[in-house]
Design a protein around this motif. Structure first.
Motif, PDB file in Angstrom:
ATOM      1  N   ARG A 151       0.955  -1.382  -0.041  1.00 19.36           N
ATOM      2  CA  ARG A 151      -0.077  -0.070   0.127  1.00 19.36           C
ATOM      3  C   ARG A 151       0.852   1.203  -0.028  1.00 19.36           C
ATOM      4  NH1 ARG A 151      -4.662  -0.082   4.392  1.00 19.36           N
ATOM      5  NH2 ARG A 151      -2.952  -0.583   5.690  1.00 19.36           N
ATOM      6  N   GLN A 152       1.973   1.210   0.721  1.00 20.91           N
ATOM      7  CA  GLN A 152       2.640   2.353   0.726  1.00 20.91           C
ATOM      8  C   GLN A 152       3.597   2.558  -0.469  1.00 20.91           C
ATOM      9  OE1 GLN A 152       5.107   1.026   4.245  1.00 20.91           O
ATOM     10  NE2 GLN A 152       3.874   2.579   5.636  1.00 20.91           N
ATOM     11  N   ALA A 153       3.905   1.376  -1.063  1.00 17.49           N
ATOM     12  CA  ALA A 153       4.713   1.647  -2.338  1.00 17.49           C
ATOM     13  C   ALA A 153       3.891   2.016  -3.367  1.00 17.49           C
ATOM     14  CB  ALA A 153       5.353   0.165  -2.697  1.00 17.49           C
ATOM     15  N   ARG A 154       2.757   1.746  -3.484  1.00 23.45           N
ATOM     16  CA  ARG A 154       1.838   2.367  -4.403  1.00 23.45           C
ATOM     17  C   ARG A 154       1.588   3.619  -4.271  1.00 23.45           C
ATOM     18  NH1 ARG A 154      -0.728  -3.136  -3.518  1.00 23.45           N
ATOM     19  NH2 ARG A 154      -0.360  -4.362  -5.462  1.00 23.45           N
ATOM     20  N   ALA A 155       1.305   4.132  -2.910  1.00 18.20           N
ATOM     21  CA  ALA A 155       1.070   5.539  -2.841  1.00 18.20           C
ATOM     22  C   ALA A 155       2.257   6.212  -3.165  1.00 18.20           C
ATOM     23  CB  ALA A 155       0.704   5.791  -1.211  1.00 18.20           C
ATOM     24  N   LEU A 156       3.646   5.844  -3.210  1.00 13.45           N
ATOM     25  CA  LEU A 156       4.306   6.569  -3.464  1.00 13.45           C
ATOM     26  C   LEU A 156       4.903   6.538  -4.916  1.00 13.45           C
ATOM     27  CD1 LEU A 156       6.735   5.580  -0.522  1.00 13.45           C
ATOM     28  CD2 LEU A 156       5.947   8.075  -1.033  1.00 13.45           C
ATOM     29  N   ASP A 157       4.024   5.832  -5.753  1.00 12.04           N
ATOM     30  CA  ASP A 157       4.152   5.697  -7.371  1.00 12.04           C
ATOM     31  C   ASP A 157       5.241   4.707  -7.734  1.00 12.04           C
ATOM     32  OD1 ASP A 157       1.927   7.427  -7.901  1.00 12.04           O
ATOM     33  OD2 ASP A 157       3.316   9.076  -7.569  1.00 12.04           O
ATOM     34  N   PHE A 158       5.553   3.665  -6.919  1.00 18.97           N
ATOM     35  CA  PHE A 158       6.402   2.433  -7.331  1.00 18.97           C
ATOM     36  C   PHE A 158       5.475   1.675  -7.992  1.00 18.97           C
ATOM     37  CE2 PHE A 158       9.092   3.905  -3.595  1.00 18.97           C
ATOM     38  CZ  PHE A 158      10.300   3.526  -4.314  1.00 18.97           C
ATOM     39  N   ASP A 159       6.180   0.995  -9.323  1.00 22.46           N
ATOM     40  CA  ASP A 159       5.332  -0.090  -9.770  1.00 22.46           C
ATOM     41  C   ASP A 159       6.055  -1.177  -9.507  1.00 22.46           C
ATOM     42  OD1 ASP A 159       4.009  -1.473 -11.962  1.00 22.46           O
ATOM     43  OD2 ASP A 159       5.830  -1.215 -13.327  1.00 22.46           O
ATOM     44  N   ILE A 160       5.007  -1.831  -8.680  1.00 27.36           N
ATOM     45  CA  ILE A 160       5.359  -3.307  -7.861  1.00 27.36           C
ATOM     46  C   ILE A 160       4.809  -4.712  -8.249  1.00 27.36           C
ATOM     47  CG2 ILE A 160       5.956  -1.697  -5.878  1.00 27.36           C
ATOM     48  CD1 ILE A 160       3.425  -2.754  -4.595  1.00 27.36           C
ATOM     49  N   GLU A 161       5.364  -5.585  -8.022  1.00 30.46           N
ATOM     50  CA  GLU A 161       4.709  -6.872  -7.735  1.00 30.46           C
ATOM     51  C   GLU A 161       4.896  -7.143  -6.328  1.00 30.46           C
ATOM     52  OE1 GLU A 161       2.430  -8.947  -8.410  1.00 30.46           O
ATOM     53  OE2 GLU A 161       2.922  -8.977 -10.413  1.00 30.46           O
ATOM     54  N   THR A 162       3.916  -8.125  -6.017  1.00 35.15           N
ATOM     55  CA  THR A 162       4.156  -8.571  -4.670  1.00 35.15           C
ATOM     56  C   THR A 162       3.786 -10.157  -4.597  1.00 35.15           C
ATOM     57  OG1 THR A 162       1.651  -8.752  -4.116  1.00 35.15           O
ATOM     58  CG2 THR A 162       2.918  -6.347  -3.801  1.00 35.15           C
ATOM     59  N   ALA A 163       4.269 -10.723  -3.753  1.00 34.28           N
ATOM     60  CA  ALA A 163       3.883 -12.322  -3.609  1.00 34.28           C
ATOM     61  C   ALA A 163       3.505 -12.272  -2.056  1.00 34.28           C
ATOM     62  CB  ALA A 163       5.389 -13.073  -4.060  1.00 34.28           C
ATOM     63  N   ILE A 221       3.443 -16.626   7.475  1.00 37.74           N
ATOM     64  CA  ILE A 221       2.673 -16.162   6.107  1.00 37.74           C
ATOM     65  C   ILE A 221       3.526 -14.716   6.031  1.00 37.74           C
ATOM     66  CG2 ILE A 221       0.668 -15.157   5.354  1.00 37.74           C
ATOM     67  CD1 ILE A 221      -0.756 -17.098   7.516  1.00 37.74           C
ATOM     68  N   SER A 222       3.788 -14.479   4.918  1.00 36.75           N
ATOM     69  CA  SER A 222       4.584 -13.532   4.454  1.00 36.75           C
ATOM     70  C   SER A 222       4.294 -12.642   3.190  1.00 36.75           C
ATOM     71  CB  SER A 222       6.243 -13.541   4.445  1.00 36.75           C
ATOM     72  OG  SER A 222       6.483 -14.397   3.254  1.00 36.75           O
ATOM     73  N   LEU A 223       4.580 -11.406   3.020  1.00 37.35           N
ATOM     74  CA  LEU A 223       4.397 -10.720   1.504  1.00 37.35           C
ATOM     75  C   LEU A 223       5.541 -10.058   1.341  1.00 37.35           C
ATOM     76  CD1 LEU A 223       1.190  -8.753   0.888  1.00 37.35           C
ATOM     77  CD2 LEU A 223       3.400  -7.532   0.663  1.00 37.35           C
ATOM     78  N   MET A 224       6.088 -10.164   0.110  1.00 40.18           N
ATOM     79  CA  MET A 224       7.160  -9.555  -0.260  1.00 40.18           C
ATOM     80  C   MET A 224       6.839  -8.635  -1.499  1.00 40.18           C
ATOM     81  SD  MET A 224      10.811 -11.250  -1.396  1.00 40.18           S
ATOM     82  CE  MET A 224      11.169 -11.853  -0.100  1.00 40.18           C
ATOM     83  N   VAL A 225       7.515  -7.471  -1.444  1.00 42.06           N
ATOM     84  CA  VAL A 225       7.314  -6.286  -2.465  1.00 42.06           C
ATOM     85  C   VAL A 225       8.654  -6.046  -3.094  1.00 42.06           C
ATOM     86  CG1 VAL A 225       6.544  -4.076  -2.744  1.00 42.06           C
ATOM     87  CG2 VAL A 225       5.584  -5.332  -0.782  1.00 42.06           C
ATOM     88  N   ALA A 226       8.606  -6.059  -4.455  1.00 37.37           N
ATOM     89  CA  ALA A 226       9.602  -5.556  -5.223  1.00 37.37           C
ATOM     90  C   ALA A 226       8.999  -4.833  -6.386  1.00 37.37           C
ATOM     91  CB  ALA A 226      10.208  -7.066  -5.855  1.00 37.37           C
ATOM     92  N   GLU A 227      10.161  -3.912  -6.903  1.00 34.11           N
ATOM     93  CA  GLU A 227       9.837  -3.152  -8.264  1.00 34.11           C
ATOM     94  C   GLU A 227       9.965  -3.676  -9.163  1.00 34.11           C
ATOM     95  OE1 GLU A 227      11.416   1.357  -8.893  1.00 34.11           O
ATOM     96  OE2 GLU A 227      12.910   0.027  -8.452  1.00 34.11           O
ATOM     97  N   ARG A 228       8.985  -3.582 -10.230  1.00 34.89           N
ATOM     98  CA  ARG A 228       9.054  -4.499 -11.288  1.00 34.89           C
ATOM     99  C   ARG A 228      10.079  -4.375 -12.340  1.00 34.89           C
ATOM    100  NH1 ARG A 228       2.834  -3.933 -11.601  1.00 34.89           N
ATOM    101  NH2 ARG A 228       1.954  -5.818 -11.354  1.00 34.89           N
TER     102      ARG A 228
END
Length: 568
Positions: A361-373, A390-397
């Protein structure tokens, strides 16, 4: 050591974390400097993160919160004898005269004032708890948990055993640590969170799983509702009134809705205040006055991910910053504090909740183009009694750079969060992390550690090998009546023991190739697959894609990451 013939005069304002660390570090580097520590509270070097565990009865001796590793209480006598630092407790710094280079302070019990000269000054004034601006805040029975004195009061309430119902205002880290502490005392707890989701640094699906765990342990949570008023009789709290008019009877309320930097002293001295409301400092932790440094909850730092200024009111960060200042006091411009990745962790009943970097949510609000898993699995093998993570990882596309990681569950989340925190610090990509040489032995890890598996799933998504869908998105499709075909690929036994009840069709992975005729004839119709953790779901999706279905998705995390009611 100071190059001046006269001893260097150092004054430190604030005696919690950053201040004592800076003073002690400066002393180690210069035996002859004159160092004075000014502390408004009666205690010094308090381990504030330990307050909830003292309240909860994990340990009983409150001196353990102000002791050295050798068990010596850090009182003014300790600072004088061991550190040759003059520690003035119950003393408030009331003014800084930058031209004269003096600090005026007042001894609170006596009211006597004293003017202390400095060559270099440290401001570590911390933060003040925020409080709802509503009627009734002056009632007895309303507390915060900010000082050791607050902890003493709440521990006394726990020990007296007279409170039956309590409300915690604020669904953040401190709120839930207090929730657990009071729950251990047999107090009925309700946590009130004004926003729609608890633990706002988590993404919603993981936050819902934590909320489920809290409720399963007997505490209640109300979200999307703030406090409208505190109600009382004869000057004592009797209930909390919510924005929707509901009244919750209680004898105790603990407010934990965040903190505000204590900048009044710095502001009055004309020091620059940053956009986030904290004292502005450079990489050397210097303020706009080159002879004044600042650290801890009262300052702003730099995000190593975004480069933006942020606030980070954490005890470990305060200590790191204090150490940098301590060196620069004696050897100016030789130590730097580059910034933070916002790494944190806490215990909530049997769950660990850990974070580093940005949420989706924070990454999208900062206009990063992301993918999550989102990944569910064990921390160590099942035959070693592994526990769920249980985890959620965020990376820049585009770059594949890891931006964030959240990990919750009864398993060992701490080392997984620490691993990703260093990956973020090093600017590593998902591919780098997926090939990391991490320690493996069954008592400590799976052959492919949870972090590595998370990176593999995210790499598959970035390469288009897997098309994921979150539990929230599946729930939304089901609730809206969307035309999708949902397949549970678990075994019949697993299906009978517990199912999601979302119109799913049971087709075990091993039977899938023989039952392709049961699938939609329209090869463009959306098909969603899952299993316990969605490994079988992913493998089944590959089978369907090989047989021509073009809109196949995997529900990430599977049944274990489903935060909504299930059928049993």
């Amino acid at each position: 050591m100071s190059s001046s013939s006269a001893p260097l005069k150092i004054v430190v304002i604030g005696g919690s974390a950053a201040g004592p660390k800076a003073a002690a570090r400066a002393r180690r580097l210069d035996e002859h400097a004159s160092i004075t520590l000014i502390q408004k509270d009666p205690d010094l070097s308090m381990a504030s993160c330990g307050y909830p565990y003292y309240i909860g009865g994990v340990f009983d001796d409150r001196n353990q919160l102000i002791c050295t590793p050798a068990g010596i209480v850090r009182d003014p006598n300790f600072f004088e004898k061991a550190k040759r630092i003059e520690a003035l407790v119950l003393t408030e710094a009331v003014a800084i005269d930058r031209a004269a280079k003096t600090v005026t302070c007042r001894h609170l019990p006596s009211g006597e004032t004293r003017v202390i000269p400095y060559d270099r000054l440290v401001i570590a004034t911390g933060a003040t708890p925020l409080f709802p601006q509503v009627p009734g805040t002056d009632l007895a029975g309303i507390h915060t948990l900010h000082s050791l004195g607050d902890a003493d009061q709440l521990r006394a309430i726990r020990d007296q055993g007279q409170v039956r119902r309590a409300v915690v205002v604020g669904g953040g880290l401190i709120g839930f640590e207090v929730c657990e502490a009071l729950h251990l005392a047999g107090i009925q707890i309700t946590v009130i969170e004004k926003t729609d989701c608890i633990l706002p640094f988590l993404d919603p699906d993981l936050a819902r799983l934590v909320a489920n765990h809290v409720r399963a342990n007997g505490a209640d949570i109300i979200t999307g509702n703030g406090v409208a008023a505190f109600l009382g009789e004869h000057g004592r709290l009797t209930a909390v009134k919510l924005d929707n008019g509901t009244e919750l009877p209680c004898e105790l309320a603990v407010v934990a809705v965040g903190v505000r930097p204590n900048i009044a002293l710095a502001q009055a001295a004309g020091l620059t205040i940053g956009e986030q409301g904290g004292i502005a400092v450079d990489e050397y932790m210097r303020t706009s006055d080159p002879d004044i440094y600042a650290a801890g909850d009262c300052v702003e730092c730099t995000s190593l991910i975004t480069g933006r200024k942020v606030r980070a009111p954490y005890g470990d960060i305060a200590n790191l910053q204090g150490r940098v200042i301590g060196r620069n006091l004696i050897q100016p411009e030789t130590a730097t504090f580059p910034g933070i990745t916002h790494t944190g962790i806490c215990k909530i009943f049997d769950y660990t909740v850990g974070i580093t970097g940005l949420s989706a949510r924070q990454a999208r609000a900062l206009d990063f183009d992301i993918e999550t898993a989102t990944v569910a699995g064990l921390d160590i093998p099942g035959y070693m009694h592994g526990k769920l993570l249980i985890s959620l990882m965020v990376a820049e596309r585009g770059s594949g750079r890891v931006l964030g990681f959240q990990c919750i569950g009864p398993g060992d989340a701490s080392k997984r969060v620490a691993t990703v925190a260093m990956a973020i610090r090093g600017g590593l990509t998902v591919e780098d992390l997926g090939n990391a040489d991490l320690p493996y032995a069954p008592p400590y890890s799976l052959a492919l550690d949870h972090v590595i598996v998370s990176a593999h799933v995210l790499e598959n998504k970035l390469r288009g090998l897997m098309h994921g869908v979150s539990a929230a998105e599946v729930k939304q499709r089901v609730d809206s009546g969307a035309d999708c075909f949902i397949i549970d690929t678990r075994s019949p036994q697993e299906f009978e023991e517990m199912r999601l009840g979302i119109g799913e069709t049971l087709i075990p992975q091993g039977a899938l190739r023989g039952r392709l005729n049961e699938l939609p004839e329209d090869k463009d119709r959306e098909i969603i697959l899952y299993c316990k953790i969605s490994l079988r779901g992913y493998e089944s999706a590959a089978i369907l894609q090989a047989h021509g279905w073009r809109n196949v998705r995997v529900m990430e995390g599977g049944v274990m990451a489903w935060p909504y009611p299930r059928e049993k």
